[in-house]
Scaffold this active site. Sequence first.
Site, PDB file in Angstrom:
ATOM      1  N   TYR A 160       0.836  -1.201   0.000  1.00  0.00           N
ATOM      2  CA  TYR A 160       0.000   0.000   0.000  1.00  0.00           C
ATOM      3  C   TYR A 160       0.873   1.255   0.000  1.00  0.00           C
ATOM      4  CZ  TYR A 160      -3.917   3.029   1.431  1.00  0.00           C
ATOM      5  OH  TYR A 160      -4.889   3.999   1.508  1.00  0.00           O
ATOM      6  N   GLU A 162       4.078   1.865  -0.600  1.00  0.00           N
ATOM      7  CA  GLU A 162       4.966   2.128  -1.732  1.00  0.00           C
ATOM      8  C   GLU A 162       4.187   2.330  -3.028  1.00  0.00           C
ATOM      9  OE1 GLU A 162       7.705   3.188  -1.343  1.00  0.00           O
ATOM     10  OE2 GLU A 162       9.077   1.981  -0.164  1.00  0.00           O
ATOM     11  N   ASN A 205     -14.056  -2.101  13.985  1.00  0.00           N
ATOM     12  CA  ASN A 205     -13.795  -3.172  14.961  1.00  0.00           C
ATOM     13  C   ASN A 205     -14.302  -2.780  16.348  1.00  0.00           C
ATOM     14  OD1 ASN A 205     -12.576  -4.780  13.088  1.00  0.00           O
ATOM     15  ND2 ASN A 205     -10.625  -4.960  14.149  1.00  0.00           N
ATOM     16  N   TYR A 219      -4.414  -3.548  19.786  1.00  0.00           N
ATOM     17  CA  TYR A 219      -3.170  -4.143  19.289  1.00  0.00           C
ATOM     18  C   TYR A 219      -1.984  -3.450  19.954  1.00  0.00           C
ATOM     19  CZ  TYR A 219      -6.310  -5.862  15.577  1.00  0.00           C
ATOM     20  OH  TYR A 219      -7.341  -6.449  14.877  1.00  0.00           O
TER      21      TYR A 219
HETATM   22  N1  UDP Z   1      -6.080  -1.319  15.953  1.00  0.00           N
HETATM   23  C1  UDP Z   1      -6.394  -1.893  17.178  1.00  0.00           C
HETATM   24  N2  UDP Z   1      -7.417  -2.785  17.228  1.00  0.00           N
HETATM   25  C2  UDP Z   1      -8.165  -3.127  16.138  1.00  0.00           C
HETATM   26  C3  UDP Z   1      -7.849  -2.531  14.899  1.00  0.00           C
HETATM   27  C4  UDP Z   1      -6.797  -1.638  14.846  1.00  0.00           C
HETATM   28  O1  UDP Z   1      -5.750  -1.608  18.192  1.00  0.00           O
HETATM   29  O2  UDP Z   1      -9.088  -3.947  16.293  1.00  0.00           O
HETATM   30  C5  UDP Z   1      -5.001  -0.315  15.896  1.00  0.00           C
HETATM   31  C6  UDP Z   1      -3.958  -0.579  14.805  1.00  0.00           C
HETATM   32  O3  UDP Z   1      -2.948  -1.425  15.273  1.00  0.00           O
HETATM   33  C7  UDP Z   1      -3.476   0.839  14.529  1.00  0.00           C
HETATM   34  C8  UDP Z   1      -4.690   1.715  14.786  1.00  0.00           C
HETATM   35  O4  UDP Z   1      -5.580   0.924  15.573  1.00  0.00           O
HETATM   36  O5  UDP Z   1      -2.467   1.193  15.420  1.00  0.00           O
HETATM   37  C9  UDP Z   1      -5.422   2.119  13.516  1.00  0.00           C
HETATM   38  O6  UDP Z   1      -5.593   0.972  12.727  1.00  0.00           O
HETATM   39  P1  UDP Z   1      -6.451   0.941  11.418  1.00  0.00           P
HETATM   40  O7  UDP Z   1      -6.402  -0.452  10.904  1.00  0.00           O
HETATM   41  O8  UDP Z   1      -7.771   1.559  11.643  1.00  0.00           O
HETATM   42  O9  UDP Z   1      -5.716   1.912  10.387  1.00  0.00           O
HETATM   43  P2  UDP Z   1      -4.205   2.384  10.152  1.00  0.00           P
HETATM   44  O10 UDP Z   1      -4.140   3.719  10.778  1.00  0.00           O
HETATM   45  O11 UDP Z   1      -3.267   1.419  10.804  1.00  0.00           O
HETATM   46  O12 UDP Z   1      -4.072   2.399   8.692  1.00  0.00           O
END
Ligand code: UDP
Length: 328
Positions: A160, A162, A205, A219
């Site tokens: 994504y 790059e 989520n 996470y």
């Molecule tokens: N994240 C989380 N729990 C989830 C989904 C995402 O803690 O169920 C965290 C993820 O690791 C990141 C942030 O939330 O640090 C935003 O993630 P997302 O996938 O929404 O988008 P990104 O900003 O990473 O493109």
Amino acid sequence: MPEVEQISSQINAPVSLVTGAGGFLGSHLVDRLLLEGHQVIGLDNLCTGSLENLDNAMSSNKKFKYFQTDITAAFILPDLKCDFIWHLASPASPVDYRRLSIETMLVNSIGTKNMLDMAVEHNAKFLLASTSEAYGDPQVHPQPETYWGNVNPLGERACYDESKRFAEALTCEYHRCYCLDTRIIRIFNTYGPRMQINDGRVVPNFICQALRGEPLTVYGDGAQTRSFVYVADEVEGLLRAMFYENTSGEVINIGNPDEYTILEFAGIIARLCKVELNVVYKPLPPDDPAKRCPDISKARVLLGWEPAISLELGLAATIDSFVHKLTR
Ligand code: UDP
């Protein structure tokens, strides 16, 4: 393509072509352009978008035409002068672009080239929907457009990051070589109704988990930060970037500078969903950026833009939409 010729001859309005029209952001853009009186051609291969997102557009009037097509293959608009090309097509959630890694790279490279060629052919104004991921795991905070980023070119997010960076570079070359009227928008985390329940992003989520009475999956330790902009604000930024006069050749961040840790964000979602905060910790995905926050000084100066909708209001509308989705 008789339908397209028909709308061209029937209506004397600006013509906008939106790639990724069935996506979360694309479909909101389509609705807004229709409100602005544009004829809109929507393209999507529905690999992550959905036709349901286009219900409004399809039912509301005849000024919208949809074509299910993959823009990495040639697409021709016969006898129709296209004025604006909004290039949004790409998987955009980490879960989706991992699942569709090669498709993501191809739509951002070949798909972008095809749309830039179309813009040259039609002498259309061109907007590339890029991403805050262009900054990777940033070492400058907040991120101004002048920051070159810190991207792992071999990592799991590279498909994504790059490919969007390639799309940006290609767009700049079309601006330089063909004097094409282009602008690049780096979109920061955007949320709102029509996000897919299962796209894996933090907003759907957390909301779905809270509404189902499940623990919220954080996470890592949840200390990483993000800032969230409501979709109507994002769309307003895109419109200004396309229509304002001083934007040709520019790259502009459009996002919300209010920054939250993911753990704080979990607390906000729990409160707005009226549940106790209950968290389960999961491993941090590889290369997950530790911090992200846009510097929007440029958007303020060039576009007079800043977010207008508070997180509470935007999330309330989003939660409502998820209540509907989950109870259908
Ligand atoms: N994240 C989380 N729990 C989830 C989904 C995402 O803690 O169920 C965290 C993820 O690791 C990141 C942030 O939330 O640090 C935003 O993630 P997302 O996938 O929404 O988008 P990104 O900003 O990473 O493109």
